[in-house]
Motif scaffolding. Structure first.
Motif, PDB file in Angstrom:
ATOM      1  N   TYR A  67      69.801  11.131  30.178  1.00 44.14           N
ATOM      2  CA  TYR A  67      68.490  11.087  30.844  1.00 44.14           C
ATOM      3  C   TYR A  67      68.695  10.845  32.343  1.00 44.14           C
ATOM      4  O   TYR A  67      69.396   9.904  32.730  1.00 44.14           O
ATOM      5  CB  TYR A  67      67.641   9.959  30.258  1.00 44.14           C
ATOM      6  CG  TYR A  67      67.585  10.002  28.744  1.00 44.14           C
ATOM      7  CD1 TYR A  67      66.964  11.060  28.093  1.00 44.14           C
ATOM      8  CD2 TYR A  67      68.189   8.998  27.976  1.00 44.14           C
ATOM      9  CE1 TYR A  67      66.924  11.117  26.697  1.00 44.14           C
ATOM     10  CE2 TYR A  67      68.158   9.044  26.597  1.00 44.14           C
ATOM     11  CZ  TYR A  67      67.523  10.105  25.956  1.00 44.14           C
ATOM     12  OH  TYR A  67      67.501  10.165  24.587  1.00 44.14           O
ATOM     13  N   PHE A  68      68.052  11.670  33.140  1.00 41.64           N
ATOM     14  CA  PHE A  68      68.209  11.540  34.591  1.00 41.64           C
ATOM     15  C   PHE A  68      66.881  11.258  35.279  1.00 41.64           C
ATOM     16  O   PHE A  68      65.818  11.591  34.761  1.00 41.64           O
ATOM     17  CB  PHE A  68      68.809  12.825  35.172  1.00 41.64           C
ATOM     18  CG  PHE A  68      70.191  13.081  34.670  1.00 41.64           C
ATOM     19  CD1 PHE A  68      71.277  12.408  35.219  1.00 41.64           C
ATOM     20  CD2 PHE A  68      70.416  13.964  33.623  1.00 41.64           C
ATOM     21  CE1 PHE A  68      72.556  12.626  34.740  1.00 41.64           C
ATOM     22  CE2 PHE A  68      71.690  14.193  33.143  1.00 41.64           C
ATOM     23  CZ  PHE A  68      72.764  13.514  33.698  1.00 41.64           C
ATOM     24  N   ALA A  69      67.008  10.679  36.434  1.00 43.84           N
ATOM     25  CA  ALA A  69      65.878  10.507  37.355  1.00 43.84           C
ATOM     26  C   ALA A  69      64.684   9.891  36.628  1.00 43.84           C
ATOM     27  O   ALA A  69      64.799   8.810  36.053  1.00 43.84           O
ATOM     28  CB  ALA A  69      65.525  11.839  38.023  1.00 43.84           C
ATOM     29  N   VAL A  70      63.558  10.585  36.645  1.00 41.65           N
ATOM     30  CA  VAL A  70      62.339  10.021  36.074  1.00 41.65           C
ATOM     31  C   VAL A  70      62.488   9.753  34.570  1.00 41.65           C
ATOM     32  O   VAL A  70      61.938   8.788  34.040  1.00 41.65           O
ATOM     33  CB  VAL A  70      61.143  10.931  36.393  1.00 41.65           C
ATOM     34  CG1 VAL A  70      61.257  12.252  35.674  1.00 41.65           C
ATOM     35  CG2 VAL A  70      59.832  10.237  36.084  1.00 41.65           C
ATOM     36  N   HIS A  85      65.235   8.833  33.037  1.00 38.21           N
ATOM     37  CA  HIS A  85      66.012   7.606  33.028  1.00 38.21           C
ATOM     38  C   HIS A  85      65.078   6.401  33.172  1.00 38.21           C
ATOM     39  O   HIS A  85      65.182   5.412  32.443  1.00 38.21           O
ATOM     40  CB  HIS A  85      67.029   7.697  34.171  1.00 38.21           C
ATOM     41  CG  HIS A  85      67.908   6.485  34.326  1.00 38.21           C
ATOM     42  ND1 HIS A  85      68.968   6.472  35.199  1.00 38.21           N
ATOM     43  CD2 HIS A  85      67.895   5.256  33.744  1.00 38.21           C
ATOM     44  CE1 HIS A  85      69.563   5.283  35.145  1.00 38.21           C
ATOM     45  NE2 HIS A  85      68.939   4.533  34.274  1.00 38.21           N
ATOM     46  N   GLU A  86      64.140   6.546  34.091  1.00 42.57           N
ATOM     47  CA  GLU A  86      63.188   5.452  34.311  1.00 42.57           C
ATOM     48  C   GLU A  86      62.241   5.256  33.141  1.00 42.57           C
ATOM     49  O   GLU A  86      62.004   4.128  32.693  1.00 42.57           O
ATOM     50  CB  GLU A  86      62.361   5.723  35.578  1.00 42.57           C
ATOM     51  CG  GLU A  86      63.081   5.312  36.824  1.00 42.57           C
ATOM     52  CD  GLU A  86      62.199   5.440  38.054  1.00 42.57           C
ATOM     53  OE1 GLU A  86      62.665   5.021  39.117  1.00 42.57           O
ATOM     54  OE2 GLU A  86      61.067   5.958  37.952  1.00 42.57           O
ATOM     55  N   PRO A 121      64.779  16.828  34.464  1.00 45.33           N
ATOM     56  CA  PRO A 121      63.488  16.864  35.154  1.00 45.33           C
ATOM     57  C   PRO A 121      63.570  17.895  36.286  1.00 45.33           C
ATOM     58  O   PRO A 121      64.661  18.354  36.625  1.00 45.33           O
ATOM     59  CB  PRO A 121      63.323  15.454  35.720  1.00 45.33           C
ATOM     60  CG  PRO A 121      64.385  14.625  35.093  1.00 45.33           C
ATOM     61  CD  PRO A 121      65.471  15.542  34.676  1.00 45.33           C
TER      62      PRO A 121
END
Lengths: 147, 84, 147, 84
Positions: free
Chosen positions: D7-10, D12-13, D76
């Motif tokens: 999971y990356f970026a948003v 991940h958040e 994303p």
């Protein structure tokens, strides 16, 4: 910065000249000495310029770019004298808020520089001949080496 | 009047000098210089059609009038055309 | 060279990677961190990448350029982590025999990089907010600072 | 089969983790993962239409079949569009 120089050009000088906190895109062009022209081996190049007029014409090109794209951060430097293969003869840097304009302006600057800035190139061939280059043809041949 | 005339690249080679002072009559134009050079080296005339002239760092024509102290230059074709 | 890095990018690394004696034109693009986005003050940017996929996609872009222009000397590097205003986030260099193709290929590389290379940008605003950027809009807002 | 999901970026958040191992039934596709994530965090579904997926570093669709050891990622929107 619009400059004719006999010093080595690295590209860093033009890049630093255009750096600005509001410019997200820097397009840099470096012209380097090729080891051949149309397949004929080249040993080195010699560039001669008419410095005050060359620098004036560079500034005029920058003014054209300001008019066309609203870009005000541009630097151009051209070296004169004897240059070896791989060395940089000309560097142009343009900093702009957006990259599309930066590419267009940098390419335009190079095209105009080749058209109106009084700088001449002499190719010294591997066989010892040398000739001044003119658009699309060799303007004049001379086997003698200028000093 | 006195003007300075500068020769670059191939012109420098042809004329074997990079610049000179010329004393010209009042009313002279760039053409006056070209004619004088042609007397010395007739073959230079064949290059005139591909060459440009400048007066005080600005491109000029053969009709451009000259004044005392002007800096005139013969501008052979610049390196353009040939792509880097 | 196709690389994701946490180190400072100067541009020299990509330029050196593409240098060649038969390439007379080097076009270099540097993307730097702007102090504002659409007028709103930015304090810094954070970039995150998916490195193995990003490097693979960069190599694919180079392959596209080789197909389109026959240019084989291209290097791309993108930095990740927190970057301050003026620092270089991305550098692309293209060396080619002729400058027209070099400009076209470098611009193409940047456009494709923005389309297909998995790298994300988070803007940290001067007022303390931060948001991940998505095309043409802010994708998601979050006032919390990631660590 | 076991796959790794990143999971990356948003993402991940939203998910508060950067990657995890998932045990999936044979015959699973990317869609299987998306559905499982939606159970945990229903609102993520609204981002699916702007998000891409990758399998083993290549863009994939929700129909892409998965195999043991695959590395899947939710991608994303990349920084593009916004001009530098």
């Amino acid at each position: 910065m619009f400059k004719i120089t006999t010093e080595v050009i690295t590209g860093a000088e033009v890049r630093e000249a255009v750096a600005a906190p509001d410019a997200g895109a820097v397009v840099l062009f470096l012209g380097t000495v090729r080891n051949n022209t149309d397949g004929r081996p080249v040993t080195c190049l010699e560039y001669e310029a008419y410095p005050p007029m060359a620098e004036k014409k560079m500034a005029e090109i920058a003014e054209e770019i300001a008019q066309k794209w609203g870009i005000h951060r541009i630097a151009m430097i051209h070296r004169t004298g004897k240059l070896d293969i791989g060395q940089v003869s000309v560097a142009v840097a343009v900093a702009s808020p957006h990259r599309k304009d930066g590419f267009a302006a940098c390419e335009y600057a190079m095209n105009r520089l080749k058209q109106i800035v009084p700088i001449w190139k002499r190719e010294v061939w591997a066989d010892g001949e040398a000739e001044w280059v003119k658009p699309d043809a060799v303007f004049f041949d001379t086997p003698t080496q200028r000093t | 009047m006195n003007v300075t005339v500068k020769y670059f690249a191939v012109c420098h080679e042809i004329l074997d000098r990079s610049e000179e002072e010329m004393q010209l009559p009042e009313g002279s134009t760039v053409k006056t210089i070209l004619e004088r050079l042609e007397e010395e080296w007739p073959e230079i005339a064949e290059f005139y059609e591909v060459m440009q002239m400048s007066v005080n760092w600005e491109y000029a024509t053969e009709h451009t009038a000259l004044a005392e102290g002007d800096e005139v230059a013969l501008i052979p074709p610049v390196t353009g055309g040939r792509d880097v």
